[in-house]
Design a protein around this motif. Structure first.
Motif, PDB file in Angstrom:
ATOM      1  N   MET B 100       2.345 -18.851  13.067  1.00 34.73           N
ATOM      2  CA  MET B 100       1.459 -19.891  13.592  1.00 34.73           C
ATOM      3  C   MET B 100       0.087 -19.869  12.953  1.00 34.73           C
ATOM      4  O   MET B 100      -0.579 -20.906  12.859  1.00 34.73           O
ATOM      5  N   GLY B 109       2.649 -16.000  16.804  1.00 38.17           N
ATOM      6  CA  GLY B 109       4.026 -16.388  17.112  1.00 38.17           C
ATOM      7  C   GLY B 109       4.680 -17.053  15.922  1.00 38.17           C
ATOM      8  O   GLY B 109       4.023 -17.549  15.007  1.00 38.17           O
ATOM      9  N   LEU B 110       6.008 -17.028  15.939  1.00 43.08           N
ATOM     10  CA  LEU B 110       6.783 -17.650  14.866  1.00 43.08           C
ATOM     11  C   LEU B 110       7.250 -19.009  15.365  1.00 43.08           C
ATOM     12  O   LEU B 110       8.186 -19.098  16.178  1.00 43.08           O
ATOM     13  N   ASP B 111       6.588 -20.071  14.904  1.00 40.33           N
ATOM     14  CA  ASP B 111       6.776 -21.366  15.556  1.00 40.33           C
ATOM     15  C   ASP B 111       7.782 -22.286  14.879  1.00 40.33           C
ATOM     16  O   ASP B 111       8.141 -23.320  15.456  1.00 40.33           O
TER      17      ASP B 111
END
Lengths: 107, 123
Positions: B100, B109-111
């Motif tokens: 992110m 976070g891995l969005d």
């Protein structure tokens, strides 16, 4: 490395139930805690970042809270599309680490 | 739309090599850190590696350190994972994922995730 302990590993619930999943870090992660939902055969989907920031398009029945080492994902009024596996992940430092997952199944 | 598409998986014998690719589109690839995450059959998620937006910083899980190498070509909006000395316990679906944070050496976070590519290590 920071260890993430997620509980429970599985639970059974009914539509309309309130579901709570917890994640405990082996050290303080200063709210660098994210939650993902994964359905069978699909890639994970980011639900919540930084403990409580709901991603765009994610229903408001999902919420996150916590601080220090202890974090919680709450699903209010569980819907049929919410039956899935949920993972927490710390992004406080590398290596990033995931919890073991919680499978939310139909009661 | 924002999309990641992995390729390069397959069946390979122990000790052999494989290179995975992840083609990005719909966002400014050069501005974001990128990760590889894997999932063994029936198991949870395991973070594998990350590369910073500019390619200058790379980090690996202990389980792959010295065997896997992450790289990126910002001119092609493509992420790579070179894997050598493959072992049966490397068998997994490999996902690439976008961080992110933009233009940052911190990770969030891995969005955005790709659909995954399957690597099977077996004789």
């Amino acid at each position: 490395d920071i260890q993430m302990t997620q509980s429970p590993s599985s639970l059974s619930a009914s539509v309309g139930d309130r579901v709570t999943i917890t994640c405990r870090a082996s050290q303080s992660i200063s709210n660098y805690l994210d939650w993902y939902q994964q359905k069978p055969g699909k890639a994970p989907k980011l639900l919540i970042s930084a403990t409580s920031s709901l991603q765009s398009g994610v229903p408001s029945r999902f919420s996150g809270s916590g601080f220090g080492t202890d974090y919680t994902l709450t699903i209010n009024s569980l819907q049929p599309e919410d039956f899935a596996t949920y993972f927490c992940q710390q992004s406080y430092n590398v290596p990033l680490t995931f919890g073991g997952g919680t499978e939310v199944a139909v009661k | 739309q924002v999309q990641l598409v992995e390729s390069g998986g397959g069946v390979v014998q122990p000790g052999r090599s494989l290179r995975l690719s992840c083609a990005a589109s719909g966002f400014s690839f050069r501005s974001y850190g990128m990760h590889w995450v894997r999932q063994a059959p029936g198991k949870g998620l395991e973070w594998v590696a990350v590369i910073s937006f500019d390619g200058n910083n790379k980090y690996y899980a202990d389980s792959v350190k010295g065997r896997f190498a992450i790289s990126r070509d910002n001119s092609k909006s493509t992420l790579y994972l070179q894997m050598i000395g493959l072992r049966p316990d490397d068998t997994a679906v490999y996902y690439c994922a976008k961080d992110m944070g933009s233009n940052s050496n911190d990770y969030y976070g891995l969005d955005v995730w790709g659909q995954g590519t399957t690597v099977t290590v077996s004789s």
